[in-house]
Design an enzyme around this catalytic site. Sequence first.
Site, short mmCIF file in Angstrom:
data_model
loop_
_atom_site.label_atom_id
_atom_site.label_comp_id
_atom_site.label_asym_id
_atom_site.label_seq_id
_atom_site.Cartn_x
_atom_site.Cartn_y
_atom_site.Cartn_z
N ARG A 23 0.83 -1.22 0.00
CA ARG A 23 0.00 0.00 0.00
C ARG A 23 0.85 1.26 0.00
O ARG A 23 0.39 2.35 -0.35
CB ARG A 23 -0.90 0.01 1.24
CG ARG A 23 -1.83 -1.18 1.36
CD ARG A 23 -2.41 -1.28 2.77
NE ARG A 23 -1.33 -1.51 3.73
CZ ARG A 23 -1.54 -1.49 5.06
NH1 ARG A 23 -2.73 -1.22 5.56
NH2 ARG A 23 -0.53 -1.73 5.89
N HIS A 62 15.24 32.37 11.47
CA HIS A 62 14.37 32.84 12.55
C HIS A 62 14.76 32.23 13.89
O HIS A 62 15.36 31.17 13.96
CB HIS A 62 12.91 32.48 12.24
CG HIS A 62 12.40 33.12 10.99
ND1 HIS A 62 11.28 32.67 10.32
CD2 HIS A 62 12.86 34.16 10.24
CE1 HIS A 62 11.07 33.40 9.26
NE2 HIS A 62 12.03 34.32 9.18
N LYS A 72 13.24 22.90 17.75
CA LYS A 72 12.41 22.52 16.60
C LYS A 72 12.80 21.16 16.06
O LYS A 72 13.98 20.85 15.91
CB LYS A 72 12.56 23.56 15.48
CG LYS A 72 12.06 24.94 15.87
CD LYS A 72 12.45 26.02 14.89
CE LYS A 72 12.04 27.36 15.45
NZ LYS A 72 12.60 28.48 14.66
N TYR A 132 6.60 20.88 11.49
CA TYR A 132 7.58 20.85 12.57
C TYR A 132 6.95 21.09 13.94
O TYR A 132 5.95 21.79 14.06
CB TYR A 132 8.75 21.81 12.33
CG TYR A 132 8.42 23.23 12.00
CD1 TYR A 132 7.87 23.57 10.77
CD2 TYR A 132 8.69 24.25 12.89
CE1 TYR A 132 7.58 24.89 10.45
CE2 TYR A 132 8.42 25.56 12.58
CZ TYR A 132 7.87 25.87 11.35
OH TYR A 132 7.60 27.18 11.04
N ASP A 143 9.72 37.02 18.59
CA ASP A 143 10.14 36.55 17.26
C ASP A 143 11.26 37.43 16.72
O ASP A 143 11.21 38.65 16.82
CB ASP A 143 8.91 36.65 16.32
CG ASP A 143 9.07 35.82 15.07
OD1 ASP A 143 8.54 36.23 14.03
OD2 ASP A 143 9.77 34.79 15.14
N ASP A 170 11.64 38.74 6.02
CA ASP A 170 12.96 38.12 5.79
C ASP A 170 13.82 38.98 4.88
O ASP A 170 15.03 39.05 5.02
CB ASP A 170 12.77 36.71 5.24
CG ASP A 170 12.22 35.77 6.29
OD1 ASP A 170 11.78 34.66 5.93
OD2 ASP A 170 12.22 36.14 7.49
C1 LIG Z 1 5.84 30.90 13.16
C2 LIG Z 1 4.40 31.27 13.41
C3 LIG Z 1 3.76 32.22 12.66
N1 LIG Z 1 2.45 32.53 12.91
C4 LIG Z 1 1.80 33.54 12.06
C5 LIG Z 1 2.49 34.90 12.06
C6 LIG Z 1 2.29 35.39 10.66
O1 LIG Z 1 1.06 36.11 10.57
C7 LIG Z 1 2.15 34.13 9.80
C8 LIG Z 1 3.39 33.81 9.01
O2 LIG Z 1 4.49 33.84 9.91
P1 LIG Z 1 5.98 33.85 9.36
O3 LIG Z 1 6.05 34.71 8.14
O4 LIG Z 1 6.88 34.17 10.53
O5 LIG Z 1 6.17 32.32 8.92
P2 LIG Z 1 7.56 31.66 8.48
O6 LIG Z 1 8.34 32.62 7.65
O7 LIG Z 1 7.24 30.33 7.93
O8 LIG Z 1 8.31 31.52 9.87
C9 LIG Z 1 8.81 30.30 10.32
O9 LIG Z 1 9.93 30.02 9.53
C10 LIG Z 1 11.07 29.42 10.07
C11 LIG Z 1 11.44 28.27 9.17
C12 LIG Z 1 11.02 29.00 11.47
O10 LIG Z 1 11.87 28.25 11.92
C13 LIG Z 1 9.99 29.52 12.37
O11 LIG Z 1 9.24 28.43 12.89
C14 LIG Z 1 9.06 30.48 11.79
O12 LIG Z 1 9.61 31.76 12.04
O13 LIG Z 1 1.88 33.06 10.73
C15 LIG Z 1 1.73 31.93 13.92
O14 LIG Z 1 0.54 32.24 14.14
N2 LIG Z 1 2.36 30.99 14.69
C16 LIG Z 1 3.66 30.63 14.48
O15 LIG Z 1 4.20 29.74 15.20
#
Ligand SMILES: Cc1cn([C@H]2C[C@H](O)[C@@H](COP(=O)(O)OP(=O)(O)O[C@H]3O[C@H](C)C(=O)[C@H](O)[C@H]3O)O2)c(=O)[nH]c1=O
Length: 188
Positions: A23, A62, A72, A132, A143, A170
């Site tokens: 499967r 981050h 993580k 993750y 953050d 970023d």
């Molecule tokens: C990380 C996170 C984000 N958010 C909200 C905040 C923003 O409105 C939206 C997108 O967040 P962000 O642009 O920070 O997402 P990523 O760029 O994927 O950030 C992650 O990317 C790298 C790979 C990492 O290791 C971290 O876990 C994390 O910072 O989700 C949440 O509500 N909860 C959360 O735990």
Amino acid sequence: MDVTATEIPDVLILTPRRFADARGFFSETWSARAMAAVGLDVAFVQDNHSRSTQAGTVRGLHYQRPPHAQGKLVRVARGRIRDVAVDVRVGSPSYGRWVAAELSAENGAQLWAPRGFLHGFVTLEPDTDVIYKVDDFYSADCDGAVRFDDPDLAIDWGVDPQAATLSDKDAAAPAFASFRSPFAFAHP
Ligand SMILES: Cc1cn([C@H]2C[C@H](O)[C@@H](COP(=O)(O)OP(=O)(O)O[C@H]3O[C@H](C)C(=O)[C@H](O)[C@H]3O)O2)c(=O)[nH]c1=O
């Protein structure tokens, strides 16, 4: 579960066993018992799922400052990434050094980065889903980010950083030279 060391002792590659049959396969992608058996006693409190539609998408670098620092455990459910962790624990022999690993739906490998590391990845295929677990809750106030292509870190992303798809956050991330680590290296 296979455990592979990286050049930074506290960053590990964990690969759970897959039970293949006609499967497909079954795998316990996370087990507190399997983690404890390899000396990792981590109380995860949140699961994350990010989808990146384009290859060459970079998310990172981050971190969350204390009191909401995060360890993580990262895996890929669909597609492929080059996952990167940078040691920023003050006093660590590997301070400022990075490790990278290719994680994919195919290889089932997971990267464990404890608290005190910058984390980021670049997607190597379109429509990549990264799943993750983290051991503290999201805190927007804690953050933080560092420039993914910072010349002092000199991370080899394996793709052209100039062509990366980035969030505005970023794209505007500060240089590593201006980063003041809030993390301490705590080892005997
Ligand atoms: C990380 C996170 C984000 N958010 C909200 C905040 C923003 O409105 C939206 C997108 O967040 P962000 O642009 O920070 O997402 P990523 O760029 O994927 O950030 C992650 O990317 C790298 C790979 C990492 O290791 C971290 O876990 C994390 O910072 O989700 C949440 O509500 N909860 C959360 O735990």
